[in-house]
Design an enzyme around this catalytic site. Structure first.
Site, PDB file in Angstrom:
ATOM      1  N   GLY A 176       0.822  -1.211   0.000  1.00 23.21           N
ATOM      2  CA  GLY A 176       0.000   0.000   0.000  1.00 23.21           C
ATOM      3  C   GLY A 176       0.850   1.251   0.000  1.00 23.21           C
ATOM      4  O   GLY A 176       0.557   2.226   0.697  1.00 23.21           O
TER       5      GLY A 176
ATOM      6  N   SER B  98       1.310   3.315  -2.481  1.00 20.95           N
ATOM      7  CA  SER B  98       0.932   4.293  -3.503  1.00 20.95           C
ATOM      8  C   SER B  98       0.363   5.584  -2.923  1.00 20.95           C
ATOM      9  O   SER B  98       0.399   6.625  -3.574  1.00 20.95           O
ATOM     10  CB  SER B  98      -0.102   3.675  -4.462  1.00 20.95           C
ATOM     11  OG  SER B  98      -1.165   3.112  -3.729  1.00 20.95           O
TER      12      SER B  98
ATOM     13  N   ASP C 103      -2.138  -8.019  -5.279  1.00 17.70           N
ATOM     14  CA  ASP C 103      -3.230  -7.971  -4.310  1.00 17.70           C
ATOM     15  C   ASP C 103      -2.802  -8.705  -3.039  1.00 17.70           C
ATOM     16  O   ASP C 103      -2.646  -9.926  -3.048  1.00 17.70           O
ATOM     17  CB  ASP C 103      -4.473  -8.629  -4.940  1.00 17.70           C
ATOM     18  CG  ASP C 103      -5.647  -8.680  -3.974  1.00 17.70           C
ATOM     19  OD1 ASP C 103      -5.530  -8.165  -2.843  1.00 17.70           O
ATOM     20  OD2 ASP C 103      -6.693  -9.248  -4.362  1.00 17.70           O
TER      21      ASP C 103
ATOM     22  N   ASN D 293       1.413  -2.551   5.346  1.00 18.21           N
ATOM     23  CA  ASN D 293       0.651  -1.315   5.539  1.00 18.21           C
ATOM     24  C   ASN D 293      -0.680  -1.283   4.784  1.00 18.21           C
ATOM     25  O   ASN D 293      -1.598  -0.576   5.195  1.00 18.21           O
ATOM     26  CB  ASN D 293       1.541  -0.138   5.109  1.00 18.21           C
ATOM     27  CG  ASN D 293       0.760   1.145   4.917  1.00 18.21           C
ATOM     28  OD1 ASN D 293       0.415   1.825   5.872  1.00 18.21           O
ATOM     29  ND2 ASN D 293       0.438   1.470   3.655  1.00 18.21           N
TER      30      ASN D 293
ATOM     31  N   SER E 144      -3.995  -0.341  14.277  1.00 16.08           N
ATOM     32  CA  SER E 144      -4.867   0.827  14.439  1.00 16.08           C
ATOM     33  C   SER E 144      -5.347   0.922  15.880  1.00 16.08           C
ATOM     34  O   SER E 144      -5.444  -0.094  16.581  1.00 16.08           O
ATOM     35  CB  SER E 144      -6.079   0.697  13.513  1.00 16.08           C
ATOM     36  OG  SER E 144      -7.049   1.669  13.835  1.00 16.08           O
TER      37      SER E 144
ATOM     38  N   TYR F 110     -13.050  -4.223  10.931  1.00 16.30           N
ATOM     39  CA  TYR F 110     -11.731  -3.573  10.975  1.00 16.30           C
ATOM     40  C   TYR F 110     -11.059  -3.792  12.336  1.00 16.30           C
ATOM     41  O   TYR F 110      -9.857  -4.092  12.410  1.00 16.30           O
ATOM     42  CB  TYR F 110     -11.947  -2.087  10.683  1.00 16.30           C
ATOM     43  CG  TYR F 110     -10.711  -1.251  10.480  1.00 16.30           C
ATOM     44  CD1 TYR F 110     -10.025  -1.264   9.269  1.00 16.30           C
ATOM     45  CD2 TYR F 110     -10.244  -0.411  11.495  1.00 16.30           C
ATOM     46  CE1 TYR F 110      -8.904  -0.467   9.083  1.00 16.30           C
ATOM     47  CE2 TYR F 110      -9.131   0.381  11.315  1.00 16.30           C
ATOM     48  CZ  TYR F 110      -8.458   0.361  10.106  1.00 16.30           C
ATOM     49  OH  TYR F 110      -7.354   1.160   9.938  1.00 16.30           O
TER      50      TYR F 110
ATOM     51  N   ALA G 166     -11.569  -6.268  14.362  1.00 14.99           N
ATOM     52  CA  ALA G 166     -11.182  -7.689  14.429  1.00 14.99           C
ATOM     53  C   ALA G 166      -9.889  -7.926  13.651  1.00 14.99           C
ATOM     54  O   ALA G 166      -8.977  -8.605  14.127  1.00 14.99           O
ATOM     55  CB  ALA G 166     -12.296  -8.568  13.872  1.00 14.99           C
ATOM     56  N   ALA G 167      -9.810  -7.336  12.473  1.00  8.97           N
ATOM     57  CA  ALA G 167      -8.616  -7.533  11.634  1.00  8.97           C
ATOM     58  C   ALA G 167      -7.380  -6.924  12.297  1.00  8.97           C
ATOM     59  O   ALA G 167      -6.323  -7.564  12.370  1.00  8.97           O
ATOM     60  CB  ALA G 167      -8.843  -6.908  10.256  1.00  8.97           C
ATOM     61  N   LYS G 168      -7.512  -5.708  12.792  1.00  9.03           N
ATOM     62  CA  LYS G 168      -6.343  -5.039  13.393  1.00  9.03           C
ATOM     63  C   LYS G 168      -5.982  -5.670  14.737  1.00  9.03           C
ATOM     64  O   LYS G 168      -4.803  -5.745  15.099  1.00  9.03           O
ATOM     65  CB  LYS G 168      -6.605  -3.536  13.546  1.00  9.03           C
ATOM     66  CG  LYS G 168      -6.805  -2.798  12.214  1.00  9.03           C
ATOM     67  CD  LYS G 168      -5.594  -2.882  11.307  1.00  9.03           C
ATOM     68  CE  LYS G 168      -5.691  -1.924  10.127  1.00  9.03           C
ATOM     69  NZ  LYS G 168      -4.549  -2.040   9.202  1.00  9.03           N
TER      70      LYS G 168
HETATM   71  P1  NAP Z   1      -5.142   4.894   2.034  1.00  6.60           P
HETATM   72  O1  NAP Z   1      -4.651   6.289   1.872  1.00  6.60           O
HETATM   73  O2  NAP Z   1      -6.573   4.584   1.740  1.00  6.60           O
HETATM   74  O3  NAP Z   1      -4.184   3.910   1.192  1.00  6.60           O
HETATM   75  C1  NAP Z   1      -4.436   2.546   1.191  1.00  6.60           C
HETATM   76  C2  NAP Z   1      -3.308   1.847   0.469  1.00  6.60           C
HETATM   77  O4  NAP Z   1      -3.529   0.424   0.529  1.00  6.60           O
HETATM   78  C3  NAP Z   1      -3.213   2.202  -0.999  1.00  6.60           C
HETATM   79  O5  NAP Z   1      -1.851   2.252  -1.360  1.00  6.60           O
HETATM   80  C4  NAP Z   1      -3.904   1.028  -1.676  1.00  6.60           C
HETATM   81  O6  NAP Z   1      -3.480   0.787  -3.024  1.00  6.60           O
HETATM   82  C5  NAP Z   1      -3.452  -0.110  -0.788  1.00  6.60           C
HETATM   83  N1  NAP Z   1      -4.306  -1.289  -0.904  1.00  6.60           N
HETATM   84  C6  NAP Z   1      -5.622  -1.413  -0.628  1.00  6.60           C
HETATM   85  N2  NAP Z   1      -6.039  -2.676  -0.893  1.00  6.60           N
HETATM   86  C7  NAP Z   1      -4.955  -3.359  -1.347  1.00  6.60           C
HETATM   87  C8  NAP Z   1      -4.739  -4.674  -1.805  1.00  6.60           C
HETATM   88  N3  NAP Z   1      -5.739  -5.583  -1.830  1.00  6.60           N
HETATM   89  N4  NAP Z   1      -3.493  -5.042  -2.221  1.00  6.60           N
HETATM   90  C9  NAP Z   1      -2.473  -4.136  -2.191  1.00  6.60           C
HETATM   91  N5  NAP Z   1      -2.624  -2.860  -1.766  1.00  6.60           N
HETATM   92  C10 NAP Z   1      -3.846  -2.483  -1.356  1.00  6.60           C
HETATM   93  O7  NAP Z   1      -4.923   4.384   3.543  1.00  6.60           O
HETATM   94  P2  NAP Z   1      -3.991   4.937   4.729  1.00  6.60           P
HETATM   95  O8  NAP Z   1      -4.825   5.835   5.580  1.00  6.60           O
HETATM   96  O9  NAP Z   1      -2.695   5.402   4.195  1.00  6.60           O
HETATM   97  O10 NAP Z   1      -3.811   3.579   5.551  1.00  6.60           O
HETATM   98  C11 NAP Z   1      -2.622   2.821   5.541  1.00  6.60           C
HETATM   99  C12 NAP Z   1      -2.714   1.825   6.690  1.00  6.60           C
HETATM  100  O11 NAP Z   1      -2.834   2.524   7.916  1.00  6.60           O
HETATM  101  C13 NAP Z   1      -3.911   0.887   6.614  1.00  6.60           C
HETATM  102  O12 NAP Z   1      -3.555  -0.405   7.050  1.00  6.60           O
HETATM  103  C14 NAP Z   1      -4.888   1.500   7.592  1.00  6.60           C
HETATM  104  O13 NAP Z   1      -5.792   0.544   8.092  1.00  6.60           O
HETATM  105  C15 NAP Z   1      -3.942   2.031   8.639  1.00  6.60           C
HETATM  106  N6  NAP Z   1      -4.511   3.094   9.468  1.00  6.60           N
HETATM  107  C16 NAP Z   1      -4.892   4.279   8.918  1.00  6.60           C
HETATM  108  C17 NAP Z   1      -5.424   5.261   9.740  1.00  6.60           C
HETATM  109  C18 NAP Z   1      -5.861   6.611   9.214  1.00  6.60           C
HETATM  110  O14 NAP Z   1      -6.459   7.376   9.981  1.00  6.60           O
HETATM  111  N7  NAP Z   1      -5.603   6.957   7.975  1.00  6.60           N
HETATM  112  C19 NAP Z   1      -5.572   5.015  11.106  1.00  6.60           C
HETATM  113  C20 NAP Z   1      -5.172   3.799  11.625  1.00  6.60           C
HETATM  114  C21 NAP Z   1      -4.630   2.844  10.796  1.00  6.60           C
HETATM  115  P3  NAP Z   1      -4.217   1.553  -4.289  1.00  6.60           P
HETATM  116  O15 NAP Z   1      -3.706   2.963  -4.251  1.00  6.60           O
HETATM  117  O16 NAP Z   1      -3.784   0.788  -5.477  1.00  6.60           O
HETATM  118  O17 NAP Z   1      -5.691   1.472  -4.016  1.00  6.60           O
END
Ligand code: NAP
Length: 242
Positions: free
Chosen positions: A8, A10, A59, A88, A140, A153, A155-157
């Site tokens: 993730g 990107s 994926d 991530n 998380s 979510y 449960a997964a985390k």
């Molecule tokens: P985000 O901006 O929505 O980015 C999600 C990333 O995951 C993207 O790069 C996406 O790729 C990739 N992804 C999704 N499904 C995938 C798959 N099946 N295979 C490979 N890549 C996949 O999310 P974020 O906020 O940066 O979150 C990153 C991590 O931090 C996650 O695990 C999230 O649960 C955790 N987190 C986030 C927050 C928050 O407040 N933002 C809080 C706690 C935890 P594409 O660009 O190709 O879609």
């Protein structure tokens, strides 16, 4: 060349982590699901800062695809190995349990939790043989506290946190550390649609976090200096969870 894989990578936190690890001297393998344009922006930002990276879409929820893509990467890099893995990639599909469709429950479990097995397992043997590795799992606040509307979510985390602790104990003697980071609300696409003003009022720091603040912690956990930190879950949430 030393390699780090960020799933993730990107967008959002994954992009900031990729930039941080590249600044630390890693060639960063940027994984993503489908958003090639954004992944390319991460790579270009790394290169603009004088770092190195490569794109590796797959994926993380697909066990066979993870194995075949990572084995192919290893064949193309016979003298190297991925010594830092940041699990991530993640999604959320919030709903109250009574309304939650099976697809939303299992998709969140597969991308946030099963991915830990899918991506880590193929890379583990090399880390153990080389007697050095860093695995950092993006958990998380939701996985520690449990949040209503997020049974899937949470449960997964929560599962990811338990897996972090278990694996850390399995492999600590091989100088491979496994830790989790548990962010609160961080400004990325994932929190789009949430009421930032109202939620910020409940956060002691009175604001959402920045992806770069998470990346700084991941960078430290990935560093040699963090070698005695193992099986930990480090919260980074502006004081929200006490
Ligand atoms: P985000 O901006 O929505 O980015 C999600 C990333 O995951 C993207 O790069 C996406 O790729 C990739 N992804 C999704 N499904 C995938 C798959 N099946 N295979 C490979 N890549 C996949 O999310 P974020 O906020 O940066 O979150 C990153 C991590 O931090 C996650 O695990 C999230 O649960 C955790 N987190 C986030 C927050 C928050 O407040 N933002 C809080 C706690 C935890 P594409 O660009 O190709 O879609």
């Amino acid at each position: 060349m030393k390699y780090a894989l960020v799933t993730g990578g990107s967008r959002g936190i994954g992009r900031a982590v990729s930039l941080k690890l590249a600044a630390m001297g890693y060639c960063v393998v940027i994984n993503y699901a489908s958003n090639h344009e954004e992944a390319l922006k991460t790579l270009e930002a790394i290169q603009a800062a004088g770092g190195q990276g490569e794109l590796l879409p797959f994926d993380v929820a697909n066990t066979e695809q993870c194995v075949s893509v990572l084995e192919a990467w290893q064949e193309q890099h016979p003298d190297d190995y991925i010594e830092v893995l940041v699990n991530n990639a993640g999604i959320r599909r919030d709903n109250l349990m009574v309304f939650m469709e099976p697809e939303d429950f299992f998709k969140v479990m597969n991308i946030n939790l099963m991915s830990f097995y899918n991506v880590t397992r193929p890379l583990l043997t090399k880390m153990l043989r080389k007697k050095y590795g860093r695995i950092i799992n993006m958990a998380s606040l939701s996985g520690l506290k449990g949040l209503p509307g997020q049974t899937n979510y949470s449960a997964a985390k929560g599962g990811l946190i338990a897996a972090t602790k278990a694996l850390a104990q399995e492999i600590a003697a091989k100088r491979v550390t496994v830790n989790a980071v548990a962010p609160g609300f961080i400004k990325t696409d994932m929190v789009e649609g949430l009421d930032e003003k109202a939620l910020s009022a409940q956060i002691p720091a009175k604001r959402f976090g920045e992806p770069e603040e998470i990346a700084a912690l991941v960078g430290f956990l990935a560093s040699p200096e963090a070698g005695y930190i193992n099986g930990e879950v480090i919260s980074i949430n502006g004081g929200l969870y006490t």
